[in-house]
Design a protein around this motif. Structure first.
Motif, mmCIF file in Angstrom:
data_model
loop_
_atom_site.group_PDB
_atom_site.id
_atom_site.type_symbol
_atom_site.label_atom_id
_atom_site.label_comp_id
_atom_site.label_asym_id
_atom_site.label_seq_id
_atom_site.Cartn_x
_atom_site.Cartn_y
_atom_site.Cartn_z
ATOM 1 N N PHE A 1 3.809 9.588 -1.320
ATOM 2 C CA PHE A 1 4.111 8.253 -0.805
ATOM 3 C C PHE A 1 5.524 8.167 -0.242
ATOM 4 O O PHE A 1 5.832 7.283 0.554
ATOM 5 C CB PHE A 1 3.911 7.201 -1.905
ATOM 6 N N PRO B 1 4.413 4.598 -6.293
ATOM 7 C CA PRO B 1 3.866 4.105 -7.569
ATOM 8 C C PRO B 1 4.638 4.618 -8.780
ATOM 9 O O PRO B 1 5.260 5.686 -8.745
ATOM 10 C CB PRO B 1 2.437 4.649 -7.572
ATOM 11 N N LYS C 1 1.270 3.409 -13.231
ATOM 12 C CA LYS C 1 0.287 3.121 -12.190
ATOM 13 C C LYS C 1 -0.550 4.363 -11.882
ATOM 14 O O LYS C 1 -1.778 4.277 -11.738
ATOM 15 C CB LYS C 1 1.007 2.655 -10.923
ATOM 16 N N VAL C 2 0.109 5.527 -11.795
ATOM 17 C CA VAL C 2 -0.622 6.771 -11.521
ATOM 18 C C VAL C 2 -1.596 7.066 -12.664
ATOM 19 O O VAL C 2 -2.754 7.431 -12.419
ATOM 20 C CB VAL C 2 0.365 7.946 -11.334
ATOM 21 N N ARG D 1 -6.944 6.328 -3.825
ATOM 22 C CA ARG D 1 -7.414 5.165 -4.562
ATOM 23 C C ARG D 1 -6.562 3.922 -4.280
ATOM 24 O O ARG D 1 -6.983 2.811 -4.520
ATOM 25 C CB ARG D 1 -7.432 5.496 -6.058
ATOM 26 N N TRP D 2 -5.356 4.103 -3.735
ATOM 27 C CA TRP D 2 -4.481 2.952 -3.488
ATOM 28 C C TRP D 2 -5.019 2.067 -2.375
ATOM 29 O O TRP D 2 -5.615 2.529 -1.431
ATOM 30 C CB TRP D 2 -3.070 3.433 -3.141
ATOM 31 N N VAL E 1 -4.656 4.885 -12.495
ATOM 32 C CA VAL E 1 -5.581 5.318 -11.446
ATOM 33 C C VAL E 1 -6.378 6.536 -11.900
ATOM 34 O O VAL E 1 -7.599 6.599 -11.733
ATOM 35 C CB VAL E 1 -4.808 5.638 -10.145
ATOM 36 N N LEU F 1 0.813 -1.215 0.000
ATOM 37 C CA LEU F 1 0.000 0.000 0.000
ATOM 38 C C LEU F 1 0.848 1.268 0.000
ATOM 39 O O LEU F 1 0.412 2.304 -0.512
ATOM 40 C CB LEU F 1 -0.949 0.015 1.209
#
Length: 344
Positions: free
Chosen positions: A299, A252, A256-257, A343-344, A260, A248
């Motif tokens: 992150f 990213p 991946k971003v 959203r992760w 999303v 989690l």
């Protein structure tokens, strides 16, 4: 029928669309005295008071070929600081310049629509008088293109506000979108609130009572010391294991971003910045560098910039004619960047 009690609502109030849009109205029954009928009271309140509306990026603007260049120019300014700060600053700069662009370049939607209608009528009157020619046919077609574009933009404008995503733009559903929007507005309007046993319709008093209610409901008990807080948290069961937790919080990748960002329904409420996710999707090639770096930065340091964490708090009635705080829902409208990282 004897002594059986029969209830029937016989009275109705008919109003036009213009009245519905201009007045806030209510229909209620008063106590009956000496009659088996309830008298109906219809109340209309002028709602033409000017309000300060927050900025919202309009989907109809995407129809203008000059918009992408304007956003690219705004986003290219040199801003010093961390990625999240640069993105917040760029969004604000784009917002300020898009407001000016909307007035100067895009133009007033209603004025443009009526102007093209007038041009079309004048052109067709001229054709009726002088007859068709190659020049008049070409000029009429040019005006028709402008008119249909204004109609499509008007339809897109009201569709965005109606949230009727199951209907498509282009089927001339403007009237339906407009009425849906007006019905939502009427249904979600908090016209009266009971405060201390007294009902009031003043917006400032309603706002103060709502603020007071939720502060008392959500405020942390300052009498709870650090040890007590930790003891309380220890009672909450852990449902995420170490492997899941690491997955989690991993930083990213750009792919991946992007995945999303494009997984969202872009028409959801935009939050405090005023940029729905469809604006991120439409101009991804321009925004992606700062958006990706901002997400990765979050992150990495696990701290979000205060301005990007700002939200709108909206009260929604749970039932018709809600007039007390326990009959209202508190809805949080997060901005687009917060939606992406959550959203992760």
């Amino acid at each position: 029928m004897g002594e059986e009690l029969i209830k029937a609502r016989l009275d109705r109030t008919l109003i036009s669309n213009e009245w519905y849009n201009h007045y806030e109205h209510s229909l209620s029954a008063i106590s009956r005295i000496g009659s088996d009928h309830f008298a109906m009271v219809f109340v209309a309140k002028n709602t033409s008071v000017k309000r300060n509306f927050s900025f919202r990026f309009e989907r109809m603007w995407l129809d203008d070929p000059n918009l992408e260049k304007a956003i690219e120019m705004c986003w290219s300014i040199d801003v010093k600081g961390i990625a999240m700060y640069r993105m917040d600053n760029n969004l604000r700069y784009v917002k300020d310049n898009i407001k000016k662009w909307n007035k100067v370049v895009f133009g007033d939607l209603i004025a443009t629509k009526f102007k093209t209608q007038l041009e079309l009528k004048e052109m067709q009157d001229k054709i009726q008088t002088s007859g068709y020619s190659e020049v008049s046919i070409r000029e009429e077609n040019e005006v028709l293109v402008k008119y249909h574009k204004s109609i499509r933009r008007d339809e897109e404008f009201w569709k965005q506000r109606s949230r009727s995503l199951w209907l498509k733009v282009g089927d001339r559903n403007t009237g339906f979108f407009h009425m849906t929007c007006m019905k939502h507005k009427a249904a979600y309007r908090i016209s009266k609130l009971r405060i201390g046993g007294i009902e009031t319709g003043k917006d400032d008093e309603i706002g103060k009572e709502a603020k007071k209610f939720f502060i008392s409901l959500l405020l942390v008990d300052k009498g709870l010391d650090g040890r007590s807080q930790r003891a309380l948290l220890e009672k909450i069961p852990s449902i995420i294991n170490e492997v899941q937790n690491k997955a989690l919080v991993v930083i990213p990748s750009e792919d991946k971003v992007k995945k999303v960002v494009f997984s969202f329904d872009g028409n959801k409420a935009p939050g405090s910045h005023g940029f729905p996710l469809f604006s991120f999707q439409a101009f991804w090639d321009i925004l992606k560098s700062d958006v990706v770096k901002g997400v990765q930065e979050f992150f990495g340091v696990r701290i979000i910039l205060k301005e990007l964490n700002a939200t709108f708090l909206v009260l929604i009635p749970k039932c018709p004619r809600a007039n007390s705080m326990d009959k209202l829902w508190l809805i949080i409208l997060s901005n687009s960047f917060y939606k992406i990282i959550s959203r992760w």
